[in-house]
Design a protein around this motif. Structure first.
Motif, PDB file in Angstrom:
ATOM      1  N   ALA A 145       0.952  -1.134  -1.884  1.00 48.34           N
ATOM      2  CA  ALA A 145       2.061  -0.190  -1.979  1.00 48.34           C
ATOM      3  C   ALA A 145       1.906   0.640  -3.242  1.00 48.34           C
ATOM      4  O   ALA A 145       1.298   0.203  -4.226  1.00 48.34           O
ATOM      5  CB  ALA A 145       3.408  -0.918  -1.986  1.00 48.34           C
ATOM      6  N   VAL A 146       2.469   1.849  -3.193  1.00 47.66           N
ATOM      7  CA  VAL A 146       2.609   2.709  -4.368  1.00 47.66           C
ATOM      8  C   VAL A 146       4.076   3.114  -4.431  1.00 47.66           C
ATOM      9  O   VAL A 146       4.602   3.706  -3.481  1.00 47.66           O
ATOM     10  CB  VAL A 146       1.705   3.956  -4.276  1.00 47.66           C
ATOM     11  N   ASP A 147       4.730   2.777  -5.519  1.00 44.86           N
ATOM     12  CA  ASP A 147       6.173   2.967  -5.638  1.00 44.86           C
ATOM     13  C   ASP A 147       6.483   4.022  -6.689  1.00 44.86           C
ATOM     14  O   ASP A 147       5.923   4.006  -7.799  1.00 44.86           O
ATOM     15  CB  ASP A 147       6.836   1.639  -6.027  1.00 44.86           C
ATOM     16  N   TRP A 148       7.374   4.948  -6.349  1.00 47.25           N
ATOM     17  CA  TRP A 148       7.905   5.912  -7.313  1.00 47.25           C
ATOM     18  C   TRP A 148       9.241   5.392  -7.811  1.00 47.25           C
ATOM     19  O   TRP A 148      10.162   5.139  -7.029  1.00 47.25           O
ATOM     20  CB  TRP A 148       8.089   7.279  -6.664  1.00 47.25           C
ATOM     21  N   ALA A 196       3.882  -4.836   4.105  1.00 52.34           N
ATOM     22  CA  ALA A 196       2.719  -3.967   4.300  1.00 52.34           C
ATOM     23  C   ALA A 196       1.452  -4.788   4.462  1.00 52.34           C
ATOM     24  O   ALA A 196       0.565  -4.436   5.252  1.00 52.34           O
ATOM     25  CB  ALA A 196       2.581  -3.001   3.119  1.00 52.34           C
ATOM     26  N   ARG A 197       1.341  -5.886   3.719  1.00 55.87           N
ATOM     27  CA  ARG A 197       0.182  -6.762   3.882  1.00 55.87           C
ATOM     28  C   ARG A 197       0.145  -7.347   5.294  1.00 55.87           C
ATOM     29  O   ARG A 197      -0.912  -7.385   5.933  1.00 55.87           O
ATOM     30  CB  ARG A 197       0.208  -7.897   2.857  1.00 55.87           C
ATOM     31  N   ILE A 198       1.298  -7.805   5.788  1.00 53.29           N
ATOM     32  CA  ILE A 198       1.353  -8.370   7.133  1.00 53.29           C
ATOM     33  C   ILE A 198       1.050  -7.299   8.180  1.00 53.29           C
ATOM     34  O   ILE A 198       0.337  -7.554   9.160  1.00 53.29           O
ATOM     35  CB  ILE A 198       2.720  -9.022   7.369  1.00 53.29           C
ATOM     36  N   GLY A 246      -2.591  -0.390   5.841  1.00 57.29           N
ATOM     37  CA  GLY A 246      -2.803   0.355   4.615  1.00 57.29           C
ATOM     38  C   GLY A 246      -1.575   0.343   3.725  1.00 57.29           C
ATOM     39  O   GLY A 246      -0.523  -0.191   4.089  1.00 57.29           O
ATOM     40  N   PRO A 247      -1.706   0.930   2.528  1.00 57.57           N
ATOM     41  CA  PRO A 247      -0.615   0.874   1.555  1.00 57.57           C
ATOM     42  C   PRO A 247       0.637   1.595   2.052  1.00 57.57           C
ATOM     43  O   PRO A 247       0.561   2.619   2.733  1.00 57.57           O
ATOM     44  CB  PRO A 247      -1.207   1.581   0.321  1.00 57.57           C
ATOM     45  N   ALA A 248       1.773   1.039   1.681  1.00 60.04           N
ATOM     46  CA  ALA A 248       3.059   1.671   1.969  1.00 60.04           C
ATOM     47  C   ALA A 248       3.440   2.581   0.814  1.00 60.04           C
ATOM     48  O   ALA A 248       3.225   2.243  -0.353  1.00 60.04           O
ATOM     49  CB  ALA A 248       4.135   0.613   2.182  1.00 60.04           C
ATOM     50  N   LEU A 249       3.989   3.734   1.124  1.00 58.03           N
ATOM     51  CA  LEU A 249       4.539   4.624   0.107  1.00 58.03           C
ATOM     52  C   LEU A 249       6.019   4.302  -0.053  1.00 58.03           C
ATOM     53  O   LEU A 249       6.780   4.331   0.919  1.00 58.03           O
ATOM     54  CB  LEU A 249       4.347   6.078   0.513  1.00 58.03           C
ATOM     55  N   LEU A 250       6.407   3.980  -1.301  1.00 56.47           N
ATOM     56  CA  LEU A 250       7.772   3.546  -1.577  1.00 56.47           C
ATOM     57  C   LEU A 250       8.445   4.513  -2.537  1.00 56.47           C
ATOM     58  O   LEU A 250       7.787   5.157  -3.369  1.00 56.47           O
ATOM     59  CB  LEU A 250       7.775   2.142  -2.197  1.00 56.47           C
ATOM     60  N   ALA A 262      -9.539 -10.689  21.436  1.00 57.09           N
ATOM     61  CA  ALA A 262      -9.010 -10.937  20.096  1.00 57.09           C
ATOM     62  C   ALA A 262      -8.317  -9.668  19.626  1.00 57.09           C
ATOM     63  O   ALA A 262      -8.940  -8.599  19.577  1.00 57.09           O
ATOM     64  CB  ALA A 262     -10.131 -11.327  19.148  1.00 57.09           C
ATOM     65  N   PRO A 263      -7.044  -9.726  19.296  1.00 54.67           N
ATOM     66  CA  PRO A 263      -6.324  -8.493  18.953  1.00 54.67           C
ATOM     67  C   PRO A 263      -6.665  -7.995  17.551  1.00 54.67           C
ATOM     68  O   PRO A 263      -6.937  -8.769  16.635  1.00 54.67           O
ATOM     69  CB  PRO A 263      -4.860  -8.911  19.032  1.00 54.67           C
ATOM     70  N   THR A 264      -6.643  -6.694  17.400  1.00 51.46           N
ATOM     71  CA  THR A 264      -6.805  -6.061  16.093  1.00 51.46           C
ATOM     72  C   THR A 264      -5.466  -6.072  15.368  1.00 51.46           C
ATOM     73  O   THR A 264      -4.416  -5.824  15.980  1.00 51.46           O
ATOM     74  CB  THR A 264      -7.288  -4.617  16.257  1.00 51.46           C
ATOM     75  N   ARG A 265      -5.489  -6.335  14.074  1.00 50.20           N
ATOM     76  CA  ARG A 265      -4.240  -6.326  13.304  1.00 50.20           C
ATOM     77  C   ARG A 265      -3.731  -4.894  13.174  1.00 50.20           C
ATOM     78  O   ARG A 265      -4.379  -4.033  12.595  1.00 50.20           O
ATOM     79  CB  ARG A 265      -4.447  -6.928  11.917  1.00 50.20           C
ATOM     80  N   THR A 266      -2.592  -4.658  13.735  1.00 47.14           N
ATOM     81  CA  THR A 266      -1.863  -3.405  13.603  1.00 47.14           C
ATOM     82  C   THR A 266      -0.405  -3.764  13.342  1.00 47.14           C
ATOM     83  O   THR A 266       0.007  -4.904  13.565  1.00 47.14           O
ATOM     84  CB  THR A 266      -1.956  -2.555  14.888  1.00 47.14           C
ATOM     85  N   PRO A 267       0.412  -2.834  12.853  1.00 44.93           N
ATOM     86  CA  PRO A 267       1.821  -3.165  12.650  1.00 44.93           C
ATOM     87  C   PRO A 267       2.461  -3.671  13.941  1.00 44.93           C
ATOM     88  O   PRO A 267       2.239  -3.096  15.019  1.00 44.93           O
ATOM     89  CB  PRO A 267       2.436  -1.838  12.202  1.00 44.93           C
TER      90      PRO A 267
END
Length: 346
Positions: free
Chosen positions: A99-102, A173-175, A179-183, A330-335
């Motif tokens: 994550a990148v947080d403002w 976001a890790r689960i 990719g990184p979450a914008l916060l 085997a499933p790909t990790r997606t949200p």
């Protein structure tokens, strides 16, 4: 905001006749127009039970993730590795951002004399630490007074409110694995299903009994029955309580299935066995209970949203064996995908 270009800032003290009025700046003017912000980097580490490493410090009462300020000229990922080494005595490399947080300049908690200008804070993935790696932690003589591994739902009681929001957002976001979450202020600018449903905001139900393959023996009482119900893409059906964010597997009768068989059971942590069934989904009926959201998630994501103790690795292995037996990929990790309340067919 005009960009600094060779055309906008030529090597002379005044614009030429062709320059657009009002857009030309000297380098000094352009530099003065840019906002100054602090930069920080922290690292999110979990143990094998999915608890988050937080540390106690000698200068405040709430807990913190390992990390701190990025030095002048230092890359944020390098600062993350340096801080973990200085604070915990553990060498590592943490290239994956979560994550990148403002953090706004008017955020509460900063004394006026600090003249806090706002901050961009990077959260890096420190991974899952084994008991041996945790035992290797060595604290410095000052600043860090201890570490603990906290249940995610307990973070708001242990941390500053903004730090807790950021940590939970980064953990989701890790689960998600996208990719990184914008916060902004710890809140995602584009919330995923896990964010919208607030997963991990309440304590996970502990099921630490040993894993046993096959059907429940006749002499054991069955406490509950849950199903690993596979969609055609290899993901499984997962229920999320909208009121609490709690995640759990559905009952094996939640949808029409094919090829069902007893996968195994958990026993030993309370009275009765927790039975698991594996089956292939052939469709979904309309949602029967509006209190629950229905998601499709990978088996790994289900495990990360659960508290199964050391035997979780054995259950997960059995799940993948069942998926192979059902001839599913085997499933790909997606949200995780939230399913509509209407019926679905495959």
């Amino acid at each position: 905001m005009p960009q600094l270009t060779d055309e906008a800032v030529p090597d002379r003290s005044a614009p030429d006749q062709g320059a657009a009025a009002g857009t030309w700046m000297t380098p000094e003017e352009y530099g003065a127009s840019r906002a100054a912000l602090w930069t920080g980097a922290v690292v999110l580490v979990t143990d094998t039970d999915g608890r988050v490493l937080v540390q106690s410090v000698d200068y405040r009462t709430d807990r913190l993730l390992p990390g701190g300020a990025v030095d002048a000229g230092e890359a944020p990922s390098a600062a993350a590795a340096r801080e973990v080494r200085e604070e915990l005595g553990i060498d590592g490399h943490y290239p994956r951002g979560l994550a990148v947080d403002w953090i706004a300049a008017d955020t509460t908690g900063y004394p006026p004399e600090m003249r806090f200008p706002g901050e961009i804070l990077h959260v890096y993935d420190g991974g899952t630490w084994s008991p041996e790696r945790i035992a290797a932690v060595r604290l410095p003589a000052q600043e860090i007074t201890g570490i603990d591994f906290a249940e995610p739902a307990d973070l708001p009681a242990l941390m500053d409110a903004g730090d807790a929001r950021r940590t939970l957002s980064a953990l989701r976001a890790r689960i998600n694995g996208a990719g990184p979450a914008l916060l902004e202020g710890g809140r995602p600018t584009v919330p995923t299903a896990l964010d919208r449903l607030g997963v991990l905001r309440t304590r996970r139900i502990a099921q630490h009994g040993a894993w046993h393959a096959g059907p429940v023996p006749a002499q054991l009482p069955v406490r509950d029955r849950q199903g690993w119900l596979f969609a055609p893409d290899g993901r499984v059906l997962l229920l999320i309580a909208r009121a609490t964010g709690a995640a759990h597997l559905p009952p094996p009768t939640a949808a029409p299935t094919a090829g069902a068989f007893p996968l195994g059971y958990r026993y030993g942590d309370d009275q009765g066995a927790h039975a698991r069934t594996a089956a292939r989904l052939t469709g979904l009926p309309p949602a029967a209970d509006a209190a629950y959201a229905r998601l499709l998630a990978t088996p790994e994501q289900v495990r990360e949203l659960s508290d199964w103790g050391p035997a979780g690795v054995h259950e997960l292995a059995a799940v993948h064996t069942a998926r192979t037996r059902l001839s599913l990929p085997a499933p790909t990790r997606t949200p995780p995908t939230e399913l509509p309340e209407s019926a679905a067919h495959w």
